[in-house]
Design an enzyme around this catalytic site. Structure first.
Site, short mmCIF file in Angstrom:
data_model
loop_
_atom_site.label_atom_id
_atom_site.label_comp_id
_atom_site.label_asym_id
_atom_site.label_seq_id
_atom_site.Cartn_x
_atom_site.Cartn_y
_atom_site.Cartn_z
N ALA A 30 0.84 -1.20 0.00
CA ALA A 30 0.00 0.00 0.00
C ALA A 30 0.87 1.25 0.00
CB ALA A 30 -0.90 0.01 1.23
N LYS A 35 16.81 7.62 18.13
CA LYS A 35 17.45 6.29 18.09
C LYS A 35 18.10 5.97 19.42
CE LYS A 35 18.19 6.56 13.08
NZ LYS A 35 19.11 7.11 12.06
#
Lengths: 439, 439
Positions: free
Chosen positions: A43, A205
């Protein structure tokens, strides 16, 4: 052979790499998982752009509900970035009983608790090796291979854009602004580079790594950060002279509790002088690297491509394979991340600036007149900061002359206090630049 | 909380480290596995030596049958080295239904097929992260994290003794013999260092890595190897001049099949000139490192302590924890190693020397008279080997003068043929020394 159906949401650079591996290397993946792993639906809002990969008729759809509502799809690879609609899509997929593989660090760093709680409630797993360090298996290392260790510290280069810019400044002796422009021209920096160069991407992160390694719960925005836009060619000149390189480091450092009080954690993202000869100083260009010290393993170091189509796809597809064979489910349950009720981690808390120890590099642009060095260094002396070296640069700029100072070990709090005081001084011409010193 | 009982065979250096982690960090391990992991028995012939660790009464036994015959022990950590009685003990443990965690690379490299077949038949697992690279999680990386990749090459430093000796020769400008003696004095080399310095230990580890990465079945003794005893101070002098360091590298290189024929594999253990600036050239002292190139991940690099009590124990205990939570069972079944009937690998075969391409460094000690350079280089020219640089050293030894030659890309077969021819020449005073060039 059991069939496992996979859906992919987000058909950008990494999505294309993932589709290439799942479609073109299907035999390899089946052989190594013992299952027929089928990518059945992709998608993406853009269904027309040529990605250089021929898809079977009807595979690409503009509507992610085609994946959400397909009960045969048990694994969803979620590669759209951002934290808006992406959060909704993620939660919908989880609530539909899909196991998730994602590379979206912003989403995990911001909504990790909500996402993991939903996944636990639904009995599905979330894998995210590709969210930190691209192709470097640092999530597996931290959560599994180093599981016998208490982690002492992490020093990491987690943003390829910043490392590319800093490496080029070092190599070419150039300044920040023109190097950023060049990086943008070459596709190594985005048109709006703020998330990268200001350190937010690195902080996100770092917050994920720190949660795994130390069990700390925090908003990534609470991690103190300094971006690379403060680094100038002068800094590289001095760093080189003193045997250092400059890297934007993500730092997590265990601060031992005294007299039985619990350990705390120093977290920061900051341009850092890194001693040449150490593995992390040799990391140049768009590479990422993570140096981890554990109480048993001692120093261990991981290095590789931190971004890019195929390196990141390597990590994503490894997660898909782990999910297929059942390893992810076990890891998800035993690590039990972002679960305040029943933590597998240690729940350390963030250290205050006054508790963070380290050596610092300062560049202070001062007025070129007698007595200035004495005035500036007096501020440091009053703050109890001992100087290991001090140079006043000859370069003659209208704005003033740079005074370069390296300190002995002190605290972050003392340095921040001294900088505040310097900013008030008439002889200090602009905000002093500070960096950490490592190694 | 489920209780898992663990037995330990071999209470030497690593065994002591494992016992320390399992006994002293019991809480950490329970928290991270969700199980009460109990070390209940340790077997070692030496039951009296002080290992600096207080054991509960009755834990230590001289008879491994106390572990073998305890039906409550489900995991056995097998840390005795060698391939004699160790093989018997391993097979007995497997046949008694114990899951195995081992660091014995010689046993796996020699009897991998027998051991894994027995384990499959019995429905137990064998984990061996600690067998290669000590604390570096290279087995997990190769078998799990890089599973989406076809591996192109491995270049690795897998023996800390050799790397310690070579690093010291480079740093101090010293020769091999005195440096080995110093390494022995410091405990970095054994009294009989043959297995290390001749490359056998490295070849055993390379055969294990190559089996995982490429599915190749081979006797580790079939890996061509050159030891480090041929490396001299002169070599380091020239390597430095040309911008190289010298490392004993384990090399696995995929040789692409032409015209549809299957790929082959170059395997070798050989002192190698490694370009300075690459991460592997920066690996000094007793460290290990592995550089892996995969078709998706590109270059990835792993570095850490390759031996020693706690770093190796870190890997062993990670394997114990993986076995406890069930990850090892899945990995054991999906990787399906050392199984000729149903391979998950690719079954590539060893390339012939004539198929192995590379650049070479040669040191030929020749008679000091007119015409010698011409005669020696004519041998290379006749073999079709092109020279990239050639230096005759000034150093004046009774045995002759060294002629240093770097070649352009050629084949291993051509180089070996030329060396054979040189050995027959009157002007060549000793066996020519050859090294690979990497990077």
């Amino acid at each position: 052979m059991k069939t496992i159906k996979v859906g992919l949401v987000g058909f950008g650079t990494i999505g294309t790499g993932v589709a290439k591996l799942l479609l073109l290397q299907k035999e390899r993946i089946s052989k190594r998982t013992g299952c027929d792993v089928q990518l059945v639906r992709i998608a993406d809002l853009d269904t027309t752009r040529d990605r250089g990969l021929k898809l079977p008729e009807g595979m690409l759809t503009a509507d992610y509900h085609d994946i959400l509502n397909d009960p045969e799809i048990s694994i969803v690879v979620q590669l759209i970035g951002g934290t808006g609609v992406e959060r909704t899509v993620m939660l919908e997929m989880i609530n539909a009983g899909k196991n998730i593989v994602t590379a979206n660090k912003a989403l995990l760093a911001t909504y990790g608790e909500e996402i993991f709680t939903a996944a636990r409630a639904k009995g599905v797993s979330v894998a995210f090796e590709a969210a930190v360090g691209g192709g470097i298996p640092i999530i597996a290392a931290m959560g599994e291979s180093l599981a016998a260790n208490e982690i002492e510290s992490i020093h990491a280069i987690l943003n390829g854009t910043c490392n590319f810019i800093l490496s080029n400044m070092e190599e070419n002796g150039s300044d920040y602004a023109p190097t950023l422009k060049e990086a943008q021209r070459l596709g190594f920096a985005e048109a709006n580079p703020a998330m990268d160069v200001e350190g937010s991407d690195t902080a996100q992160k770092l917050s994920i790594l720190s949660h795994i390694a130390f069990g700390i719960h925090l908003d990534w925005k609470d991690i103190p950060k300094v971006g690379i836009e403060t680094v100038s060619g002068i800094d590289f000149r001095y760093a080189k002279l003193l045997g250092y390189s400059i890297k934007l480091l993500a730092i997590a450092n265990r601060v031992r509790g005294v007299a039985g009080s619990p350990d705390k954690l120093e977290l920061s993202v900051c341009p850092t002088l890194v001693k040449k000869g150490s593995p992390i100083a040799a990391v140049s260009g768009a590479y990422n690297a993570v140096s981890v010290i554990g109480d048993a393993v001692e120093t261990s170091f991981y290095y590789g491509k931190g971004a890019g189509e195929m390196p990141t796809a390597s990590a994503v597809v490894a997660d898909v394979m782990d999910t297929v064979v059942g390893r992810t489910k076990i890891t998800f349950e035993t690590l039990n991340l972002w679960n305040r009720e029943k933590e597998s981690g240690e729940n350390v808390v963030l250290a205050k600036a006054s508790e963070v120890k380290g050596r610092y590099y300062l560049r202070v642009v001062v007025e070129d007149r007698a007595g200035v060095i004495s005035e500036v260094t007096a501020v440091l002396a009053n703050a109890g900061i001992s100087i290991s070296s001090c140079v006043q640069d000859e370069c003659d700029e209208a704005s003033g002359v740079p005074l370069i100072i390296m300190t002995h070990e002190t605290t972050e709090g003392a340095v921040l206090g001294a900088i505040e005081e310097m900013k008030q001084m008439a002889c200090v011409k602009s905000e002093p630049v500070r960096m950490r010193i490592y190694g």
